[in-house]
Design a protein around this motif. Sequence first.
Motif, PDB file in Angstrom:
ATOM      1  N   MET A  32      29.905  45.132  29.626  1.00 33.54           N
ATOM      2  CA  MET A  32      31.242  45.305  29.067  1.00 33.54           C
ATOM      3  C   MET A  32      32.270  45.477  30.172  1.00 33.54           C
ATOM      4  O   MET A  32      31.962  46.016  31.237  1.00 33.54           O
ATOM      5  CB  MET A  32      31.262  46.501  28.121  1.00 33.54           C
ATOM      6  CG  MET A  32      30.362  46.319  26.902  1.00 33.54           C
ATOM      7  SD  MET A  32      30.480  47.687  25.712  1.00 33.54           S
ATOM      8  CE  MET A  32      32.197  47.514  25.186  1.00 33.54           C
ATOM      9  N   GLU A  33      33.469  44.999  29.907  1.00 30.17           N
ATOM     10  CA  GLU A  33      34.589  45.198  30.817  1.00 30.17           C
ATOM     11  C   GLU A  33      35.616  46.087  30.131  1.00 30.17           C
ATOM     12  O   GLU A  33      35.623  46.209  28.898  1.00 30.17           O
ATOM     13  CB  GLU A  33      35.214  43.856  31.207  1.00 30.17           C
ATOM     14  CG  GLU A  33      35.722  43.040  30.025  1.00 30.17           C
ATOM     15  CD  GLU A  33      36.216  41.667  30.438  1.00 30.17           C
ATOM     16  OE1 GLU A  33      35.977  41.277  31.595  1.00 30.17           O
ATOM     17  OE2 GLU A  33      36.831  40.986  29.589  1.00 30.17           O
ATOM     18  N   ALA A  34      36.459  46.718  30.933  1.00 30.81           N
ATOM     19  CA  ALA A  34      37.357  47.757  30.411  1.00 30.81           C
ATOM     20  C   ALA A  34      38.798  47.267  30.267  1.00 30.81           C
ATOM     21  O   ALA A  34      39.187  46.258  30.835  1.00 30.81           O
ATOM     22  CB  ALA A  34      37.324  48.980  31.335  1.00 30.81           C
ATOM     23  N   VAL A  53      26.063  48.281  29.271  1.00 32.46           N
ATOM     24  CA  VAL A  53      26.441  48.777  30.587  1.00 32.46           C
ATOM     25  C   VAL A  53      27.891  48.396  30.858  1.00 32.46           C
ATOM     26  O   VAL A  53      28.421  47.451  30.281  1.00 32.46           O
ATOM     27  CB  VAL A  53      25.529  48.231  31.703  1.00 32.46           C
ATOM     28  CG1 VAL A  53      24.073  48.588  31.460  1.00 32.46           C
ATOM     29  CG2 VAL A  53      25.690  46.720  31.875  1.00 32.46           C
ATOM     30  N   GLY A  54      28.506  49.147  31.762  1.00 32.44           N
ATOM     31  CA  GLY A  54      29.888  48.871  32.120  1.00 32.44           C
ATOM     32  C   GLY A  54      30.503  50.083  32.780  1.00 32.44           C
ATOM     33  O   GLY A  54      29.946  51.189  32.738  1.00 32.44           O
ATOM     34  N   ALA A  55      31.646  49.885  33.386  1.00 30.22           N
ATOM     35  CA  ALA A  55      32.329  50.981  34.076  1.00 30.22           C
ATOM     36  C   ALA A  55      32.819  52.024  33.078  1.00 30.22           C
ATOM     37  O   ALA A  55      32.963  51.755  31.880  1.00 30.22           O
ATOM     38  CB  ALA A  55      33.510  50.429  34.878  1.00 30.22           C
ATOM     39  N   SER A  56      33.079  53.225  33.570  1.00 29.92           N
ATOM     40  CA  SER A  56      33.619  54.283  32.719  1.00 29.92           C
ATOM     41  C   SER A  56      34.921  53.808  32.072  1.00 29.92           C
ATOM     42  O   SER A  56      35.749  53.162  32.717  1.00 29.92           O
ATOM     43  CB  SER A  56      33.898  55.543  33.545  1.00 29.92           C
ATOM     44  OG  SER A  56      32.700  56.075  34.066  1.00 29.92           O
ATOM     45  N   GLY A  57      35.069  54.106  30.791  1.00 31.24           N
ATOM     46  CA  GLY A  57      36.284  53.738  30.086  1.00 31.24           C
ATOM     47  C   GLY A  57      36.237  52.398  29.390  1.00 31.24           C
ATOM     48  O   GLY A  57      37.232  51.974  28.804  1.00 31.24           O
ATOM     49  N   CYS A  58      35.066  51.731  29.427  1.00 33.55           N
ATOM     50  CA  CYS A  58      34.991  50.409  28.788  1.00 33.55           C
ATOM     51  C   CYS A  58      34.647  50.504  27.309  1.00 33.55           C
ATOM     52  O   CYS A  58      34.588  49.476  26.618  1.00 33.55           O
ATOM     53  CB  CYS A  58      33.994  49.508  29.517  1.00 33.55           C
ATOM     54  SG  CYS A  58      32.267  50.004  29.319  1.00 33.55           S
ATOM     55  N   GLY A  59      34.391  51.720  26.802  1.00 33.23           N
ATOM     56  CA  GLY A  59      34.190  51.889  25.366  1.00 33.23           C
ATOM     57  C   GLY A  59      32.741  51.874  24.912  1.00 33.23           C
ATOM     58  O   GLY A  59      32.483  51.769  23.702  1.00 33.23           O
TER      59      GLY A  59
END
Length: 256
Positions: free
Chosen positions: A214-216, A45-51
């Motif tokens: 995950m972080e971006a 899980v993570g914000a859009s763009g975190c890969g």
Amino acid sequence: MTTLIAQDSSLTLRHVSKRFNGDEAPPVLERIDLSIESGEFVSLVGASGCGKSTLLRLIAGLDGDHEGEIEFGGERIVTTDLSRGIVFQDHRLFPWLDVEQNVAVALRNAALSKAEKARAVAEHIALVGLKGYERHYPHQLSGGMAQRVAIARGLVNRPRLLLLDEPFGALDALTRSRLQVELQRIWEHERITMVLVTHDVEEAVLLSDRIVVMEARPGRIADVIDVGLPRPRKVGDRDVSKLRDDIVETFFTETV
């Protein structure tokens, strides 16, 4: 139907980094280290763009241009393989093929007899709850039914690892909830390793043994959370809601 967890279906990522457009570009992923055990269900899980989806493509072997090592079952991943299935948000069914034929496509290069292929297709159509719809075409199916076909196609080769890239993201809330329950049931039946990419933290809590947050910019692992809640889990369960809220508050609440 026999399971394959006796085989090593563990997944190991060591110092995995990924850049697009050359070495001078900022990394999309940076030094990802992660170990997933055989038969474990892990969500990213993570914000859009975190890969998240990029990482899933690397695990699938769809992109081999990365730094670091990715091993599945103790062997380095260099390309796609029938031991790793993948299901995308878009079901990608062939509109000119019926349900049975769409599932059978995945067995085209399998070393099975015609009878064995037919049996495997029938078993997996039944597994996803679509027995009786074998002769239906994609335009005759709801979105949720089409995704069930995609899941059956992803499983029919008996992969040791199933990768799911936002498989329910385009569905309405009720259909999504029903398919979350179905995916729990399928995982408990098959006990293969599953890795799910999702933006929905509650979905991750419902389905996972562990959640990788995950972080971006660049994509890194911020934390790995053991869910530790008894199964089956339901939307609205107090413990599910509490863990979801804790994760959202800790990782996804913007500070002013």
